[in-house]
Design an enzyme around this catalytic site. Sequence first.
Site, short mmCIF file in Angstrom:
data_model
loop_
_atom_site.label_atom_id
_atom_site.label_comp_id
_atom_site.label_asym_id
_atom_site.label_seq_id
_atom_site.Cartn_x
_atom_site.Cartn_y
_atom_site.Cartn_z
CG ASP A 235 -1.95 2.29 6.53
OD1 ASP A 235 -2.19 1.93 5.35
OD2 ASP A 235 -2.46 3.32 7.02
CG ASP B 94 -2.19 7.53 0.41
OD1 ASP B 94 -1.41 8.48 0.32
OD2 ASP B 94 -3.04 7.27 -0.46
CG ASP C 69 -1.89 1.12 1.25
OD1 ASP C 69 -2.52 1.39 0.21
OD2 ASP C 69 -2.03 1.76 2.31
#
Length: 341
Positions: free
Chosen positions: A225, A28, A26
């Site tokens: 995250d 961001d 990922d």
Amino acid sequence: MSRSVRTRPEGSGQPLSEAYDTALLDLDGVVYAGGNAIAHAVGSLERARAGGMHLAYVTNNALRTPDVVAEHLTELGIPTGADDVITSAQAVARLISEQVPAGARVLVIGGEGLRVALRERGLTPVESADDEPVAVVQGYGGPEMPWGRFAEASYAVARGVPWFASNTDLTIPSGRGIAPGNGAAVEVVRIATGAEPQVAGKPLPPMHRETILRTGAERPLVVGDRLDTDIEGAFNGGVDSLLVLTGVTDGPRLLAAPPRHRPTYVDADLRGLLTGQPEITREGEGFRCGGWTASAADRLELEGDGEALDGLRALCAAAWTAAGDGSCELDGEKALARLGL
């Protein structure tokens, strides 16, 4: 990864960058936040790539094209080609192309990433509900997205035009904090129309399929995250995952995770790719990791000292075992406070 109930993070005797052939990262909250590289990301990814791991960047953010994302990563010091970037715009464009005729008009509510992805699939982006679209696609359009675009989508959807969404993340990390994501914008159209979109992005299968088709990964490791997109997407795809604590997930959220949100591994940041992962062992009524022992009764108890992350891993084992198929409701506030988490 087994779909059986996970009761503790797993250990790995070798660095994750050697145990898996491809990292599906990922962006961001993992590689960057607010456009700036997260601490240790650049060096960790450089070492993982030098060791032979293929790096692919998988994002639910449909605003930017793969070329723009790759250029940004390269500017940060992470050499990246457009082919190494997979976006939810690409996943939703494939989904639409499988349901409408070639060359069909699609009303775009979002940014350039959606328009480019649609054209790659032989579809024609249009801007108005009056352009006779056969589908509506909605993706993150950035903080300056005009309110009138949501109205345009609502007009078309209310007329019965099929509605697609790149993703439904309610929030997105920024350099100033957590901001509304595409899921919040999708809610606007849902409230106005009462309709439900077909969704392509993480954690749903269309995004995982798009990622595997484009990377050819055989032993992928999802790195993210967010529990409800990255980790759940890995669970749905039947692959292993690494949660890094540089984005939206904190200790309390991790302890409370239901089975589909429990990562295989947990680490502070992307340096976790370069190391093995410690084993969590059963010890009497509790679990040991490093210098810490955690147990669960009416609350979570933690004893010992050493690395805070080892304490968190031990707490996860105690909490997830106590929760079984559900979410942990035990009070772990004092235990987490002792870890500084």
